[in-house]
Scaffold this active site. Sequence first.
Site, PDB file in Angstrom:
ATOM      1  N   ARG A 164     -51.099  16.668  15.996  1.00 49.27           N
ATOM      2  CA  ARG A 164     -52.333  16.236  15.312  1.00 49.27           C
ATOM      3  C   ARG A 164     -52.498  14.713  15.409  1.00 49.27           C
ATOM      4  O   ARG A 164     -52.905  14.053  14.450  1.00 49.27           O
ATOM      5  CB  ARG A 164     -52.347  16.659  13.840  1.00 49.27           C
ATOM      6  CG  ARG A 164     -52.318  18.144  13.596  1.00 49.27           C
ATOM      7  CD  ARG A 164     -53.599  18.821  14.062  1.00 49.27           C
ATOM      8  NE  ARG A 164     -53.650  20.211  13.630  1.00 49.27           N
ATOM      9  CZ  ARG A 164     -53.092  21.225  14.299  1.00 49.27           C
ATOM     10  NH1 ARG A 164     -52.458  21.003  15.439  1.00 49.27           N
ATOM     11  NH2 ARG A 164     -53.197  22.465  13.833  1.00 49.27           N
ATOM     12  N   SER A 246     -56.726  22.683   7.684  1.00 52.21           N
ATOM     13  CA  SER A 246     -55.501  22.241   7.004  1.00 52.21           C
ATOM     14  C   SER A 246     -55.724  20.830   6.480  1.00 52.21           C
ATOM     15  O   SER A 246     -56.132  19.954   7.229  1.00 52.21           O
ATOM     16  CB  SER A 246     -54.329  22.203   7.977  1.00 52.21           C
ATOM     17  OG  SER A 246     -54.086  23.466   8.518  1.00 52.21           O
ATOM     18  N   GLU A 346     -54.492  15.256   6.893  1.00 47.38           N
ATOM     19  CA  GLU A 346     -54.939  15.408   8.275  1.00 47.38           C
ATOM     20  C   GLU A 346     -56.335  14.810   8.492  1.00 47.38           C
ATOM     21  O   GLU A 346     -56.551  14.110   9.475  1.00 47.38           O
ATOM     22  CB  GLU A 346     -54.943  16.904   8.629  1.00 47.38           C
ATOM     23  CG  GLU A 346     -54.379  17.203   9.985  1.00 47.38           C
ATOM     24  CD  GLU A 346     -54.843  18.537  10.505  1.00 47.38           C
ATOM     25  OE1 GLU A 346     -55.964  18.611  11.003  1.00 47.38           O
ATOM     26  OE2 GLU A 346     -54.082  19.502  10.389  1.00 47.38           O
TER      27      GLU A 346
HETATM   28  N1  EPU Z   1     -47.471  29.679   3.558  1.00 54.61           N
HETATM   29  C1  EPU Z   1     -47.229  29.991   2.242  1.00 54.61           C
HETATM   30  N2  EPU Z   1     -48.201  29.766   1.321  1.00 54.61           N
HETATM   31  C2  EPU Z   1     -49.398  29.253   1.666  1.00 54.61           C
HETATM   32  C3  EPU Z   1     -49.656  28.921   3.009  1.00 54.61           C
HETATM   33  C4  EPU Z   1     -48.661  29.154   3.945  1.00 54.61           C
HETATM   34  O1  EPU Z   1     -46.151  30.453   1.881  1.00 54.61           O
HETATM   35  O2  EPU Z   1     -50.244  29.080   0.779  1.00 54.61           O
HETATM   36  C5  EPU Z   1     -46.443  29.958   4.562  1.00 54.61           C
HETATM   37  C6  EPU Z   1     -46.879  31.138   5.436  1.00 54.61           C
HETATM   38  O3  EPU Z   1     -46.486  32.351   4.896  1.00 54.61           O
HETATM   39  C7  EPU Z   1     -46.182  30.852   6.736  1.00 54.61           C
HETATM   40  C8  EPU Z   1     -46.117  29.342   6.781  1.00 54.61           C
HETATM   41  O4  EPU Z   1     -46.352  28.877   5.462  1.00 54.61           O
HETATM   42  O5  EPU Z   1     -44.878  31.365   6.717  1.00 54.61           O
HETATM   43  C9  EPU Z   1     -47.088  28.723   7.761  1.00 54.61           C
HETATM   44  O6  EPU Z   1     -48.411  29.156   7.504  1.00 54.61           O
HETATM   45  P1  EPU Z   1     -49.452  29.467   8.699  1.00 54.61           P
HETATM   46  O7  EPU Z   1     -48.819  30.364   9.696  1.00 54.61           O
HETATM   47  O8  EPU Z   1     -50.723  29.901   8.069  1.00 54.61           O
HETATM   48  O9  EPU Z   1     -49.639  28.117   9.445  1.00 54.61           O
HETATM   49  P2  EPU Z   1     -49.777  26.642   8.898  1.00 54.61           P
HETATM   50  O10 EPU Z   1     -48.521  25.908   9.203  1.00 54.61           O
HETATM   51  O11 EPU Z   1     -50.212  26.671   7.482  1.00 54.61           O
HETATM   52  C10 EPU Z   1     -50.724  25.637  11.125  1.00 54.61           C
HETATM   53  C11 EPU Z   1     -51.827  24.680  11.475  1.00 54.61           C
HETATM   54  C12 EPU Z   1     -53.160  25.411  11.532  1.00 54.61           C
HETATM   55  C13 EPU Z   1     -53.068  26.504  12.581  1.00 54.61           C
HETATM   56  C14 EPU Z   1     -51.908  27.447  12.227  1.00 54.61           C
HETATM   57  C15 EPU Z   1     -51.643  28.447  13.315  1.00 54.61           C
HETATM   58  C16 EPU Z   1     -51.183  22.500  10.666  1.00 54.61           C
HETATM   59  C17 EPU Z   1     -51.360  21.437   9.628  1.00 54.61           C
HETATM   60  N3  EPU Z   1     -51.894  23.607  10.507  1.00 54.61           N
HETATM   61  O12 EPU Z   1     -50.969  26.079   9.807  1.00 54.61           O
HETATM   62  O13 EPU Z   1     -54.156  24.476  11.936  1.00 54.61           O
HETATM   63  O14 EPU Z   1     -54.270  27.244  12.653  1.00 54.61           O
HETATM   64  O15 EPU Z   1     -50.677  26.695  12.063  1.00 54.61           O
HETATM   65  O16 EPU Z   1     -51.123  27.822  14.451  1.00 54.61           O
HETATM   66  O17 EPU Z   1     -50.425  22.295  11.618  1.00 54.61           O
HETATM   67  C18 EPU Z   1     -55.758  22.911  11.138  1.00 54.61           C
HETATM   68  O18 EPU Z   1     -55.074  22.031  11.663  1.00 54.61           O
HETATM   69  O19 EPU Z   1     -56.809  22.641  10.519  1.00 54.61           O
HETATM   70  C19 EPU Z   1     -55.292  24.286  11.178  1.00 54.61           C
HETATM   71  C20 EPU Z   1     -55.914  25.264  10.540  1.00 54.61           C
END
Ligand code: EPU
Length: 350
Positions: A164, A246, A346
């Site tokens: 990012r 995010s 972000e």
């Molecule tokens: N989780 C929780 N509680 C929550 C949210 C997440 O326990 O409220 C846990 C989930 O269960 C999972 C982990 O955290 O085990 C990661 O969650 P998720 O797979 O939804 O991905 P993320 O790390 O929250 C990132 C990117 C997203 C992208 C997804 C998929 C960042 C900051 N965000 O989210 O990007 O779509 O992975 O690759 O890196 C964005 O940048 O705007 C964005 C949406």
Amino acid sequence: MIVERNAPLQPHNSFGIVARAQQMVRIESEDDVHAVLADARWQGVPKFVLGGGSNIVLTGDVKALVLKVEIRGRRLVEETPRAWIVEAGAGEVWHDTVRWLLEQGWPGLENMALIPGTVGGAPVQNIGAYGVELQDRFESLDGIDLATGRPFTLDAAQCAFGYRDSVFKHVAAGPNDFGLAGRALITRVRLRLPRPWKPELGYLDLARRMAETGIAEPTPMQIFDWVCAIRSAKLPDWRVLGNAGSFFKNPTVTPEQCADIIARDPKIVHYPMPDGTVKLAAGWLIDACGWKGKSVGNAGVYEKQALVLVNRGGRAHPATGGEVMTLAKAIQTSVYERFGIRLEPEPVVV
Ligand code: EPU
């Protein structure tokens, strides 16, 4: 050149925050940029480049001259045995471009379907999702340096992509320092779509879809549909519930820091990185602090994904940028107090 005065910015930011631009000009070509820079009215006036407005928090009216990038056009520039190289205008909508490329038979961006924003915004924060980042499909880009009026072309190394992150998010502190934040207007982006196409299915949610559907060799369009379904289930549609995706980056810590946190919170979601650091799920950290569903005024934490801050007041009574930032700061403080980790926002705060 039409100058819009007191232009409403609510339609141009995905949070749906109310703010105005004192002056706004729509940029449809490179010539429009040169015309702005040559115009006596705007010599020395700060300029603010606005794309899809999907990664910004507006905390007040914008005094800088807003350059709303609306450069269109998409074309295949080169086809080799190793790749299709496709150029798109910075003002093209990212998701529409992903779909159009698939329809043309040039796959490779399907994992990044449904990401809001424009093609020109994509390199700024090196957008990424479900195992693929822009830098994995990037050839080069064209832009104009607003400080000098000079056009430039940058390859991937010159863009200095990180998680990012890119050269467009850094301010040059000295003559030997790199950084184009606040002074670059990206006009066109060239994407490199590798041939032969290979599916990217390493991400857990996609592996799950394969198991559920029994489809072992999905087509690019099937992956596109899966990604759209996964995102729609987890992330709010900004047209319905304003948001900027995010709100925080996933932080990285040392293995020692991670072990320390695991000792206290064994369930923490963490991913070892190739460089030896450990990435933590910011959404999990925020969730663990009990923030899901909480609000400050009309700014809230999304119920299904704690990493996303939302505007609960809709278009009629929208959250203010101040409410969003107060909520963000309260989240940062509580995550720091419990885990000793500083979350980094972000979106760009304007
Ligand atoms: N989780 C929780 N509680 C929550 C949210 C997440 O326990 O409220 C846990 C989930 O269960 C999972 C982990 O955290 O085990 C990661 O969650 P998720 O797979 O939804 O991905 P993320 O790390 O929250 C990132 C990117 C997203 C992208 C997804 C998929 C960042 C900051 N965000 O989210 O990007 O779509 O992975 O690759 O890196 C964005 O940048 O705007 C964005 C949406």
